[in-house]
Design an enzyme around this catalytic site. Sequence first.
Site, PDB file in Angstrom:
ATOM      1  N   LYS A  93       0.829  -1.284   0.009  1.00 27.07           N
ATOM      2  CA  LYS A  93       0.008  -0.111   0.055  1.00 27.07           C
ATOM      3  C   LYS A  93       0.917   1.219   0.032  1.00 27.07           C
ATOM      4  O   LYS A  93       0.729   2.259  -0.823  1.00 27.07           O
ATOM      5  CB  LYS A  93      -0.929   0.017   1.079  1.00 27.07           C
ATOM      6  CG  LYS A  93      -1.887   1.167   1.221  1.00 27.07           C
ATOM      7  CD  LYS A  93      -2.604   1.403   2.623  1.00 27.07           C
ATOM      8  CE  LYS A  93      -1.881   2.083   3.366  1.00 27.07           C
ATOM      9  NZ  LYS A  93      -2.417   2.574   4.629  1.00 27.07           N
ATOM     10  N   ASP A 117      -6.476   1.104   1.057  1.00 32.06           N
ATOM     11  CA  ASP A 117      -6.555   1.160   2.353  1.00 32.06           C
ATOM     12  C   ASP A 117      -8.057   0.749   2.983  1.00 32.06           C
ATOM     13  O   ASP A 117      -8.773   0.130   2.142  1.00 32.06           O
ATOM     14  CB  ASP A 117      -6.412   2.735   2.968  1.00 32.06           C
ATOM     15  CG  ASP A 117      -7.364   3.510   2.332  1.00 32.06           C
ATOM     16  OD1 ASP A 117      -8.399   3.360   1.672  1.00 32.06           O
ATOM     17  OD2 ASP A 117      -7.448   4.821   3.019  1.00 32.06           O
TER      18      ASP A 117
END
Length: 215
Positions: free
Chosen positions: A122, A140
């Site tokens: 991420k 997320d």
Amino acid sequence: MAADGSQVNEIFARFQAADPHPKTELRYKDTFTLLVAVVLSAQATDESVNRATPALFAVADTPQKMIALGEAGVTDKIKTIGLYRNKAKNLIALSKKLIEEHGGKVPAAREALETLPGVGRKTANVVLNVAFGQPTIAIDTHIFRVSNRTGLAPGKTPLIVEETLNRVVPDRYKHNCHHWLILHGRYVCKARKPECWRCIIADICLFEPKTAAPA
């Protein structure tokens, strides 16, 4: 149930019309400080990171200065952020690795970024997108929720959602895709109760039943 191609296109056309140039809400000065801010944002709010980073960046805005500040010094600057002890350790180790292996520069390749302490997929995707303009999509909790709830990109894991978004989102929207979805999840399609009555994609979204406006 998943949205079809025309629905996906319409969703992002509306996001673009409402916010043509979405940006990360993390505050940073350059690629290194962006990387630091994103590492600090793991399991923490952007708001809490933005409160802490001005004091940190005032004294440690390069890998060399971060190392000079030391783990105890970094810890003191970021102690209002969740998991601060482990993050301070990672920032020192990350800074050393940048100097030793990358000439003090943040690399523009996912494989290299993911070898840095505290950097996962991420974080790498955010840095590649924001700093280097690559059409990566960072997943997320907000994006994971919105993608599943709306039917945009259903998936049981963040990686499946990312792969699905990469497959279904038209190329022209990919660079801004994760910014739109994060902001939508943060301010409209909220975790506890989505605010469907003021959502610009409510008529396309597959979530049911829609949340009614407060009385």
